[in-house]
Design an enzyme around this catalytic site. Structure first.
Site, PDB file in Angstrom:
ATOM      1  N   HIS A  75      34.118   9.460  13.194  1.00  0.00           N
ATOM      2  CA  HIS A  75      35.098  10.254  13.927  1.00  0.00           C
ATOM      3  C   HIS A  75      35.648  11.361  13.022  1.00  0.00           C
ATOM      4  O   HIS A  75      35.898  11.144  11.833  1.00  0.00           O
ATOM      5  CB  HIS A  75      36.276   9.384  14.372  1.00  0.00           C
ATOM      6  N   CYS A 133      40.797   3.331  16.638  1.00  0.00           N
ATOM      7  CA  CYS A 133      40.001   3.934  15.558  1.00  0.00           C
ATOM      8  C   CYS A 133      40.487   5.322  15.179  1.00  0.00           C
ATOM      9  O   CYS A 133      40.556   5.674  13.996  1.00  0.00           O
ATOM     10  CB  CYS A 133      38.528   3.957  15.945  1.00  0.00           C
TER      11      CYS A 133
END
Length: 340
Positions: free
Chosen positions: A243, A130
């Site tokens: 994130h 990710c």
């Protein structure tokens, strides 16, 4: 004419998100199957306006299915992905199992879409980590213009990257802070995550880096350019989804911040929000549910000859996992399968 699609791990965070995104993007589906382990057998999941009952992964026959999107751990992937691939079904894998296999393409469609054409050796395509996925979306157009020599990245990774257990632990520990009689000991994370940051994701390696940091190095080289030097520090933060990354880039030639901003604005998958004023940037909370990778705080780094800094934010359950997997499926359909 559409595709017969299987979603493996359909009851997990990423599996459910894959089903949502397949429906949102109107992926051409003729038949769809939602698979899970026997403990989740019969659980209902949503696919657009339809409700699907999960089927048993262990008993499922992949013969006749075109694409299988795997959102399970490496152990289950190791057992079932080769079985699916052997039937002619192309596996798109979200685990880390095949990312570093030379015979398996590692794909971010905005960066290296042509790599899907190399899937025939094992009938498997890997989805990157990710934290890597959103970073390389930002790096590639800049690399094409000025050639990147070195990247220094510090990540601020949400607890959803550790799955539902990670999200639950943050929630329970946060509540416990306000209840003096309650105490929730760390289980998923190494230390308490509520009102804290933890500079430790995945296991430690011999050189002192963590495996998450190593992944960002290895995957950036495989996806973008093996000549790029990367050093990473990966940190878990008390954010549920999204994130963030502070990225410092050193180029082979000078790239002006205004030109970089223009390049990124025109690049696929990127939204530039970069106003030099209070609130003129994107935070992880604001990116949840969005497809884009957001870039802010673009500025020259005067401490090196050809340096640039930027702030990169994305929904890790989407671009970091489910969205990228669906985009791979779309690219696979356009370049290889060509049924729709």
């Amino acid at each position: 004419m559409g595709y017969n699609v299987v979603v493996v791990g359909a009851t997990g965070n990423v599996g459910r998100e894959i089903l949502n995104i397949l429906a949102e993007r109107h992926f051409p589906v003729d038949e769809i199957a939602a698979l899970a382990s026997r403990r989740s057998l019969g659980t209902e999941v949503s696919f657009g306006e339809r409700t699907l009952k999960t089927q048993d992964l262990d008993a499922f026959d992949f013969t006749g299915w075109d694409i299988a999107l795997f959102a399970v751990g490496s152990d289950a992937t190791k057992q079932y992905a080769p079985k699916a691939a052997a039937t002619g079904c192309v596996v798109i894998d979200n685990s880390s199992l095949y990312r570093y296999d030379a015979d398996v393409p590692l794909v971010v469609p905005e960066v290296n879409p042509e790599a899907v054409e190399d899937c025939a050796k094992k009938n498997i395509i890997a989805n990157p980590n990710c934290s890597t996925a959103q970073m390389v979306v930002a790096l590639k157009p800049l690399h094409d213009r000025a050639r990147i020599k070195r990247v220094v990245v510090s990540t601020y990774q949400s607890v959803s990257g550790a799955g539902k257990d990670g999200m639950d632990e943050l929630w329970e520990q946060t509540k416990a802070v306000y209840n003096p009689t309650a105490e929730v000991a760390p289980k998923k994370f190494q230390k308490e995550i509520a009102f804290n940051v933890i500079p430790h994701i995945d296991v430690f390696m011999e050189d002192g880096s963590t495996k998450e940091e190593w992944k960002m190095v290895a995957e950036t080289k495989k996806i973008v350019d093996p000549a790029i030097k990367v050093t990473a520090t990966c940190v878990r933060v008390p954010v549920f989804v999204g994130h963030s990354e502070a990225i410092n880039i050193e180029f082979e030639e000078f790239l002006d911040e205004d030109e970089a901003r223009d390049i990124l604005r025109e690049s696929p998958g990127i939204m530039v929000i970069d106003k030099r004023e209070s609130g003129g940037y994107v935070t992880p909370k604001e990116c949840v549910g969005d497809y884009a990778t957001f870039i802010s705080r673009i500025r020259q780094d005067s401490t090196i000859e050809n340096g640039l800094n930027l702030w990169c934010v994305s929904d890790n359950l989407r671009k970091g996992a489910a969205l990228n997997a669906v985009q791979i499926a779309e690219t696979l359909g356009n370049r290889v399968l060509k049924k729709a």
